[in-house]
Design a protein around this motif. Structure first.
Motif, mmCIF file in Angstrom:
data_model
loop_
_atom_site.group_PDB
_atom_site.id
_atom_site.type_symbol
_atom_site.label_atom_id
_atom_site.label_comp_id
_atom_site.label_asym_id
_atom_site.label_seq_id
_atom_site.Cartn_x
_atom_site.Cartn_y
_atom_site.Cartn_z
ATOM 1 N N GLU A 15 -51.426 -33.550 0.925
ATOM 2 C CA GLU A 15 -51.552 -32.429 1.075
ATOM 3 C C GLU A 15 -52.286 -31.884 0.209
ATOM 4 O O GLU A 15 -51.510 -31.750 -1.142
ATOM 5 C CB GLU A 15 -50.115 -31.331 1.911
ATOM 6 C CG GLU A 15 -50.777 -29.377 1.854
ATOM 7 C CD GLU A 15 -49.553 -29.145 1.842
ATOM 8 O OE1 GLU A 15 -48.487 -28.611 2.885
ATOM 9 O OE2 GLU A 15 -48.419 -29.035 1.137
ATOM 10 N N HIS A 113 -50.128 -36.901 7.022
ATOM 11 C CA HIS A 113 -50.143 -35.936 6.597
ATOM 12 C C HIS A 113 -50.914 -34.558 7.079
ATOM 13 O O HIS A 113 -50.487 -33.862 7.855
ATOM 14 C CB HIS A 113 -49.496 -35.287 4.949
ATOM 15 C CG HIS A 113 -49.106 -33.951 5.077
ATOM 16 N ND1 HIS A 113 -50.338 -32.763 4.823
ATOM 17 C CD2 HIS A 113 -48.205 -33.519 4.524
ATOM 18 C CE1 HIS A 113 -50.011 -31.675 4.265
ATOM 19 N NE2 HIS A 113 -48.278 -31.922 4.148
ATOM 20 N N ASP A 147 -48.560 -32.664 9.558
ATOM 21 C CA ASP A 147 -47.309 -32.304 9.403
ATOM 22 C C ASP A 147 -48.268 -30.877 9.960
ATOM 23 O O ASP A 147 -49.017 -31.007 10.202
ATOM 24 C CB ASP A 147 -47.402 -31.937 7.588
ATOM 25 C CG ASP A 147 -46.675 -30.791 7.367
ATOM 26 O OD1 ASP A 147 -45.356 -31.021 6.235
ATOM 27 O OD2 ASP A 147 -46.509 -29.585 7.137
ATOM 28 N N HIS A 149 -48.330 -28.515 8.186
ATOM 29 C CA HIS A 149 -49.591 -27.732 7.260
ATOM 30 C C HIS A 149 -50.975 -28.291 7.321
ATOM 31 O O HIS A 149 -51.343 -28.993 5.979
ATOM 32 C CB HIS A 149 -48.815 -27.290 5.856
ATOM 33 C CG HIS A 149 -47.254 -26.730 5.871
ATOM 34 N ND1 HIS A 149 -46.553 -26.757 5.719
ATOM 35 C CD2 HIS A 149 -47.793 -25.231 6.211
ATOM 36 C CE1 HIS A 149 -45.883 -26.338 5.656
ATOM 37 N NE2 HIS A 149 -45.661 -25.043 6.241
ATOM 38 N N HIS A 171 -39.454 -28.001 8.200
ATOM 39 C CA HIS A 171 -39.562 -29.262 8.578
ATOM 40 C C HIS A 171 -37.866 -30.399 9.007
ATOM 41 O O HIS A 171 -37.873 -31.022 8.098
ATOM 42 C CB HIS A 171 -40.861 -30.274 8.150
ATOM 43 C CG HIS A 171 -42.291 -29.785 8.284
ATOM 44 N ND1 HIS A 171 -42.584 -28.574 8.114
ATOM 45 C CD2 HIS A 171 -42.881 -29.539 6.859
ATOM 46 C CE1 HIS A 171 -43.638 -28.415 7.758
ATOM 47 N NE2 HIS A 171 -43.060 -29.096 6.957
ATOM 48 N N HIS A 456 -38.983 -24.383 2.436
ATOM 49 C CA HIS A 456 -38.593 -25.361 2.469
ATOM 50 C C HIS A 456 -37.269 -25.628 2.778
ATOM 51 O O HIS A 456 -36.148 -26.466 2.508
ATOM 52 C CB HIS A 456 -38.922 -27.381 2.315
ATOM 53 C CG HIS A 456 -39.869 -27.611 3.419
ATOM 54 N ND1 HIS A 456 -40.045 -27.361 4.249
ATOM 55 C CD2 HIS A 456 -41.652 -27.489 2.841
ATOM 56 C CE1 HIS A 456 -41.497 -27.688 5.167
ATOM 57 N NE2 HIS A 456 -42.318 -27.673 3.960
HETATM 58 ZN ZN LIG Z 1 -45.551 -29.180 5.483
#
Ligand SMILES: [Zn+2]
Length: 509
Positions: A15, A113, A147, A149, A171, A456
């Protein structure tokens, strides 16, 4: 010997925060860079290093019957800056050579991701999917998990048969989505055809507005799941990763059906229209830094007040932050906020110095002596060393790292005035209570807990800190949800909420 379908396994798990320093091979090696059989070996460990999507996919395929895994490359550095383009090309070449050598293949699975950028290109994920498509041809299924994101490009959609995105933030469904991808793969190998509709809205939702337990994003994900039926294989909604700063940023809707394009489009459009109608709700509610400090001081003085978490959302290593901005540390220290604990602060030279001095030593701790990032300002204060550790822990509480091996590097707990700070050497996001308690620091006894995390931490800390005891701090940093703090160059403008007058009309299908 395994028989059955030959399925290639690959992952670039990155990411990219466009504003963070670039990463290269050494950064991946420090986290996870596995080739060939190393992938299969990691998948059977009690505490795998790979993200749960890949292990979930492998385990589910093993369960389903004979297959022939063709492990290629699993490169995972988590959230960081752009990938150095030279290294990206090397990695792509390694993937290409191994894929070509492995032909003929029956299918390809990516544990991606999404939201990678290189120092030169906007869309390494789409680029890798297209590379795989060119090698295997149009008829071999390609599925990727992503993901939530992730930023979705048209190239990513065109090159794959199905994209399956996490549905939880924090997650906690990565493994489940890997299992789901394996199920979808079985269907496609059984000659079901997947047909996908895709809409991207011009909304860059600030990261703190993308929680799924409640709120505008969680609501649309939950609603989407009520539309799953015998025709609809998967509904995925990507909140997006703002700091990627790409032309394909924007909240994305993907509806994959068992070859019913009209239905895919109808649902996709309905979901996008719903969100567009309530887009104003994607506005962050942050608390000013000085108010956070005053609040911590008050709680330190009055034990009848409940303890709280202050989330340093602008310095989230899980979004590419350096994990070492000192505004909250300095503020709490200077104000003498009692019972404050802060974790985890990424500062390898300071941790090394503490290890050299030993437990019980008192010294002048110089934070960020070697950092050059604009937000990583130096801070110095007298400190006492409370505990030392090699920083090798296992994700403990519910959350995206539960059961996974985590390496924080040499770690020290320091008492800095009234503030207890966990100093680590390998940049990580503070995910659960273990990031304090493995080092002898009690979370339950703290009055104020500062976490270097955007959200998170919420799963692991939930038993002690329900949502009404979490404060999101508006400090400066690489992952500030205050979008006005950045100079965006990649977005297609206008885009909401930066451009309040943004308009959108549904596709003319
Ligand atoms: Zn994420």
């Amino acid at each position: 010997m395994s028989t059955g379908k030959r399925i290639a396994l690959l992952a670039l798990h990155l990411e990219s925060n466009r504003f963070a320093p670039p990463v290269s091979r050494a950064d991946f090696e420090e986290k996870v860079l596995l080739y060939g059989d190393e992938i299969m070996q990691d998948a059977v460990q009690e505490h795998p290093r790979m993200v749960g999507t890949m292990t979930g996919f492998i385990h589910a395929m093993n369960k389903a019957g004979p297959w022939t895994p063709v492990p290629i490359v699993n490169a995972d550095v988590g959230a960081a800056g752009p990938i150095d383009h030279e290294f990206y090309l090397e990695l792509k070449e390694e993937m290409r050579e191994r894929l070509e050598a492995a032909m003929p293949l029956d299918a390809v699975y990516f544990g991606e991701h999404g939201a990678a950028v290189s120092t030169e290109i906007h869309d390494p994920d789409g680029d890798l999917f297209q590379m795989a498509r060119e090698i295997v041809g149009p008829d071999v299924p390609i599925i990727s998990t992503l993901d939530l994101h992730t930023n979705i490009s048209q190239e990513m959609v065109d090159a794959t048969d199905a994209l399956i995105i996490y549905r939880t933030n924090p997650h906690v469904d990565q493994y489940e989505r890997g299992v789901e991808a394996a199920g979808a793969m079985q269907e496609l190998l059984g000659n079901v055809k997947a047909t996908t509709a895709f809409i991207r809205l011009p909304i860059v939702a600030p990261q703190v507005t993308q929680l799924t337990a409640s709120g505008p994003y969680g609501e649309i994900i939950d609603y989407g799941q009520t539309l799953i039926d015998e025709d609809v294989m998967n509904i995925s909604i990507a909140g997006g990763f703002t700091y990627g700063d790409t032309p394909h940023n924007g909240m994305a809707f993907l509806v994959t059906t068992r070859d019913d394009l009209a239905k895919a489009r109808k649902i996709c459009r309905e979901l996008a229209e719903r969100v567009w109608a309530y887009r104003d709700r994607f506005t962050p509610q942050l608390t000013a830094l000085e108010d956070c400090i005053a609040d911590a001081v008050a709680r330190g003085e009055d034990p009848s007040l409940p303890s709280v978490i202050i989330a340093d959302v602008a310095d989230n290593p899980g979004g590419g932050g350096r994990g070492n901005t000192a505004w909250l540390l300095e503020g709490l220290h200077d104000a003498g906020a009692k019972g404050a604990i802060l974790g985890v602060f990424n500062d390898a030279p300071l941790a090394a110095e503490a290890h050299a001095l030993g437990i019980g030593a008192t010294f002048e701790a110089h934070f960020n002596r070697e950092e050059t990032d604009q937000y990583s300002q130096p801070f110095a204060a007298e400190a006492t060393i409370l505990s030392l550790s090699d920083g090798k822990i296992v994700g403990r509480d519910p959350g995206s790292r539960k059961g996974m091996a985590i390496d924080l590097g040499p770690t020290a707990a320091l008492q800095v005035g009234t503030v207890t700070v966990i100093v680590i050497s390998i940049r990580q996001q503070c995910i659960d209570l273990g990031y304090f308690e493995n080092f002898g620091v009690s979370v339950a006894d703290a009055r104020t807990v500062v976490v270097k995390s955007r959200g998170h931490f919420r799963a692991g800390f939930l038993p002690l800190f329900p949502p009404d005891r979490v404060i999101e701090c508006d400090a400066p940093g690489l992952t500030s949800p205050n979008l006005e703090n950045f100079e965006w160059t990649g977005f297609q403008r206008p885009i909401f909420p930066l451009d309040q007058e943004t308009e959108w009309t549904p596709p003319d299908w």
